[in-house]
Design a protein around this motif. Structure first.
Motif, PDB file in Angstrom:
ATOM      1  N   ILE A   3      37.156  39.700  40.628  1.00  0.00           N
ATOM      2  CA  ILE A   3      37.274  38.886  39.414  1.00  0.00           C
ATOM      3  C   ILE A   3      35.885  38.610  38.841  1.00  0.00           C
ATOM      4  O   ILE A   3      35.691  38.657  37.626  1.00  0.00           O
ATOM      5  N   LEU A   7      34.657  39.582  35.110  1.00  0.00           N
ATOM      6  CA  LEU A   7      34.136  38.608  34.148  1.00  0.00           C
ATOM      7  C   LEU A   7      32.733  38.980  33.682  1.00  0.00           C
ATOM      8  O   LEU A   7      32.419  38.857  32.493  1.00  0.00           O
ATOM      9  N   LEU A  10      33.072  41.756  31.225  1.00  0.00           N
ATOM     10  CA  LEU A  10      33.555  41.259  29.935  1.00  0.00           C
ATOM     11  C   LEU A  10      32.446  40.567  29.151  1.00  0.00           C
ATOM     12  O   LEU A  10      32.312  40.759  27.948  1.00  0.00           O
ATOM     13  N   LEU A  52      44.525  35.270  25.990  1.00  0.00           N
ATOM     14  CA  LEU A  52      43.653  35.978  26.921  1.00  0.00           C
ATOM     15  C   LEU A  52      43.014  35.042  27.935  1.00  0.00           C
ATOM     16  O   LEU A  52      42.936  35.356  29.127  1.00  0.00           O
ATOM     17  N   LEU A  53      42.559  33.893  27.478  1.00  0.00           N
ATOM     18  CA  LEU A  53      41.971  32.919  28.410  1.00  0.00           C
ATOM     19  C   LEU A  53      43.012  32.424  29.406  1.00  0.00           C
ATOM     20  O   LEU A  53      42.714  32.258  30.593  1.00  0.00           O
ATOM     21  N   ILE A  56      43.449  35.135  32.012  1.00  0.00           N
ATOM     22  CA  ILE A  56      42.297  35.194  32.914  1.00  0.00           C
ATOM     23  C   ILE A  56      42.332  34.048  33.910  1.00  0.00           C
ATOM     24  O   ILE A  56      42.126  34.243  35.113  1.00  0.00           O
ATOM     25  N   MET A  59      45.017  34.698  36.484  1.00  0.00           N
ATOM     26  CA  MET A  59      44.609  35.719  37.456  1.00  0.00           C
ATOM     27  C   MET A  59      43.609  35.165  38.468  1.00  0.00           C
ATOM     28  O   MET A  59      43.677  35.478  39.656  1.00  0.00           O
ATOM     29  N   ILE A  60      42.706  34.330  38.017  1.00  0.00           N
ATOM     30  CA  ILE A  60      41.725  33.728  38.929  1.00  0.00           C
ATOM     31  C   ILE A  60      42.434  32.820  39.928  1.00  0.00           C
ATOM     32  O   ILE A  60      42.167  32.874  41.135  1.00  0.00           O
TER      33      ILE A  60
END
Length: 73
Positions: A3, A7, A10, A52-53, A56, A59-60
Protein backbone atom coordinates in the motif's frame (compact mmCIF):
# COMPACT_ATOMS: atom_id res chain seq x y z
CA UNK A 1 4.11 -2.50 2.46
CA UNK A 2 2.47 -2.72 -0.96
CA UNK A 3 0.00 0.00 0.00
CA UNK A 4 2.86 2.38 0.80
CA UNK A 5 4.44 1.70 -2.59
CA UNK A 6 1.10 2.29 -4.28
CA UNK A 7 0.54 5.59 -2.48
CA UNK A 8 4.06 6.79 -3.26
CA UNK A 9 3.56 5.92 -6.92
CA UNK A 10 0.25 7.79 -6.97
CA UNK A 11 1.79 10.88 -5.38
CA UNK A 12 4.55 10.83 -7.98
CA UNK A 13 2.27 10.27 -10.99
CA UNK A 14 -0.65 12.55 -10.08
CA UNK A 15 1.20 15.88 -10.52
CA UNK A 16 2.37 14.78 -13.96
CA UNK A 17 -1.21 13.83 -14.85
CA UNK A 18 -2.53 17.17 -13.58
CA UNK A 19 0.11 19.08 -15.57
CA UNK A 20 -0.91 17.25 -18.74
CA UNK A 21 -4.56 18.03 -18.07
CA UNK A 22 -3.95 21.79 -18.16
CA UNK A 23 -4.17 22.03 -21.95
CA UNK A 24 -7.89 21.89 -22.58
CA UNK A 25 -7.93 23.10 -26.18
CA UNK A 26 -10.52 25.82 -25.52
CA UNK A 27 -9.26 29.33 -26.22
CA UNK A 28 -12.17 31.18 -24.59
CA UNK A 29 -14.15 30.01 -21.56
CA UNK A 30 -17.29 31.25 -23.34
CA UNK A 31 -16.88 28.37 -25.79
CA UNK A 32 -17.18 25.77 -23.03
CA UNK A 33 -20.10 23.38 -23.34
CA UNK A 34 -21.74 20.73 -21.22
CA UNK A 35 -20.61 20.32 -17.64
CA UNK A 36 -17.90 22.94 -18.04
CA UNK A 37 -20.31 25.67 -19.03
CA UNK A 38 -22.35 25.39 -15.86
CA UNK A 39 -19.37 24.83 -13.59
CA UNK A 40 -20.69 21.38 -12.69
CA UNK A 41 -17.43 19.73 -13.70
CA UNK A 42 -16.14 20.63 -10.24
CA UNK A 43 -19.00 18.70 -8.64
CA UNK A 44 -18.17 15.67 -10.78
CA UNK A 45 -14.50 16.00 -9.88
CA UNK A 46 -15.28 16.28 -6.17
CA UNK A 47 -17.48 13.18 -6.27
CA UNK A 48 -14.84 11.19 -8.17
CA UNK A 49 -12.10 12.20 -5.72
CA UNK A 50 -14.34 11.35 -2.76
CA UNK A 51 -15.03 7.89 -4.17
CA UNK A 52 -11.34 7.27 -4.88
CA UNK A 53 -10.31 8.40 -1.41
CA UNK A 54 -12.97 6.18 0.12
CA UNK A 55 -11.67 3.19 -1.83
CA UNK A 56 -8.08 3.90 -0.83
CA UNK A 57 -9.00 4.23 2.85
CA UNK A 58 -11.04 1.03 2.65
CA UNK A 59 -8.11 -0.85 1.09
CA UNK A 60 -5.70 0.42 3.74
CA UNK A 61 -8.03 -0.63 6.57
CA UNK A 62 -8.60 -4.02 4.96
CA UNK A 63 -4.86 -4.54 4.55
CA UNK A 64 -4.26 -3.71 8.23
CA UNK A 65 -6.98 -6.13 9.35
CA UNK A 66 -5.59 -8.92 7.18
CA UNK A 67 -2.07 -8.29 8.45
CA UNK A 68 -3.33 -8.46 12.03
CA UNK A 69 -5.13 -11.75 11.32
CA UNK A 70 -2.06 -13.23 9.64
CA UNK A 71 0.17 -12.35 12.59
CA UNK A 72 -2.33 -13.85 15.02
CA UNK A 73 -2.14 -17.32 13.46
Amino acid sequence: MRIKKLLITLFILLPAWWAGAQDNGIANPEQATGLRAGGKIYVVLAVAITILLGLIIYMIRLDRKLTKLEKGQ
